[in-house]
Design an enzyme around this catalytic site. Structure first.
Site, mmCIF file in Angstrom:
data_model
loop_
_atom_site.group_PDB
_atom_site.id
_atom_site.type_symbol
_atom_site.label_atom_id
_atom_site.label_comp_id
_atom_site.label_asym_id
_atom_site.label_seq_id
_atom_site.Cartn_x
_atom_site.Cartn_y
_atom_site.Cartn_z
ATOM 1 C CG HIS A 39 37.672 38.058 50.574
ATOM 2 N ND1 HIS A 39 37.785 37.952 48.450
ATOM 3 C CD2 HIS A 39 38.351 36.731 50.668
ATOM 4 C CE1 HIS A 39 38.999 37.438 48.925
ATOM 5 N NE2 HIS A 39 39.551 37.405 50.608
ATOM 6 C CG ASP B 126 42.281 36.547 50.114
ATOM 7 O OD1 ASP B 126 42.204 37.370 50.401
ATOM 8 O OD2 ASP B 126 43.569 36.272 51.125
#
Length: 322
Positions: free
Chosen positions: A298, A98
């Site tokens: 994610h 991320d």
């Protein structure tokens, strides 16, 4: 594994670590903590590496500067340089997920002498855009699509963190739900926020925790963000245009160290950063691995811990990486 605080040149950082051997530094993203890497720290330690996962600047039990300008990419890379030195090392492999991925990519770009290889998760390297600061380009794309504002643009507002601070439990539960691979398409976040809505309100109120996250693990996040707040983490986003100005000297520079990139097949972040995946090899010529993990969203290092560990160890064992 153990947790301890370590004083670097500019910051007191909390780290989670295990093992002895070549140093592997694991950099988390938003809204996460060093504990997001628990499975990787354990696997790397067992495999003969010294794995270290810090709470990054503004997060958890690491210090939280109050000035927005203290969260630039130069500060974030500098923190990792200082941490490597404080650990008594001169080189390491850097891993980022991320927001931690851009930090890791820039560690390798700025200090290839120290960060001898880079492993990025979820967010590919995004080269500096020569035509101008990124937030204006993002706003133009959002306007053209007519889907509302990209949340990154909303985060530029000085009070953007307050919607998270009001109820960290709900904010975190919705964030983990909306970006998880097990969440149905219609309930995943698109990253765009319509007028009158917030990042939090766009996620259904009945959002549940992902199947990989226990209540006890979730409470660790809630307690950390309830204590420290979201201002520091959101300040990372508020430096995007500043980062663009500070990195003019890196325009068109390539990442030349050995590299890998792994992304989840169902990662919603690909809606707005995925365009950089196809051209990654152009900017990272020694790209040894580029993998899409089926079904993963994610939070890939936690959703698919065994597969990420397998890929990471395979990369570390390639010639010239360690």
């Amino acid at each position: 594994m153990q947790t301890r605080h370590i004083q670097t040149d500019g910051l007191k950082q909390q780290i989670l670590e295990a093992g002895t051997g070549p140093l592997v530094l694991l950099i988390h993203g938003f809204p996460e903590l060093g504990i997001s890497w628990r499975a990787q720290v354990q696997a790397l330690g067992d495999a003969g590496f010294h794995a270290v996962a810090p709470d990054m600047r503004g997060y958890g039990s690491t210090e939280r500067p109050t000035d927005v300008a203290d969260y630039s990419i130069l500060h974030l890379v500098g923190d990792m340089v200082d941490l490597v030195r404080a650990l008594g090392e001169t080189q390491c492999v850097v891993v980022g997920h991320d927001w931690g991925a851009p930090v890791a990519w820039h560690c390798a770009l700025m200090r290839p002498d120290m960060f001898r290889a880079v492993f990025g998760l979820s967010v590919p390297f995004q080269p500096r855009r020569p035509k101008g600061p990124p937030t204006a380009a993002m706003a133009a794309i959002s306007k053209r699509l007519g889907r509302g504002d990209l949340y990154i643009n909303r985060f530029q507002a000085g009070d953007a963190h307050q919607v998270f601070d009001v109820d960290p439990t709900t904010a975190l539960r919705k964030a983990f739900h909306a970006y998880d691979g097990a969440t149905p398409d219609e309930r995943q976040s698109t990253g765009f926020i319509p007028d009158g809505e917030t990042f939090i309100s766009t996620v259904p109120d009945d959002a549940t925790l992902p199947p990989w996250m226990s209540e006890a693990h979730f409470r660790e996040y809630v307690e950390a963000f309830a204590a420290g707040g979201f201002k520091g983490p959101v300040d990372w986003y508020r430096n995007l245009d500043r980062n663009w100005a500070l990195t003019a000297h890196l325009q068109d520079a390539l990442i030349r160290v050995p590299a890998a990139f792994v992304v989840g097949e169902r990662d919603p972040v690909r809606n707005y950063s995925g365009q950089h995946e196809a051209g990654l090899k152009d900017w990272v010529p020694d790209l040894r691995m580029q993998v899409e993990v089926p079904g993963a969203g994610h939070w890939i290092q936690q959703e698919q811990a065994d597969e990420v560990n397998r890929l990471l160890l395979a990369f570390l064992r390639m010639p010239g990486v360690v």
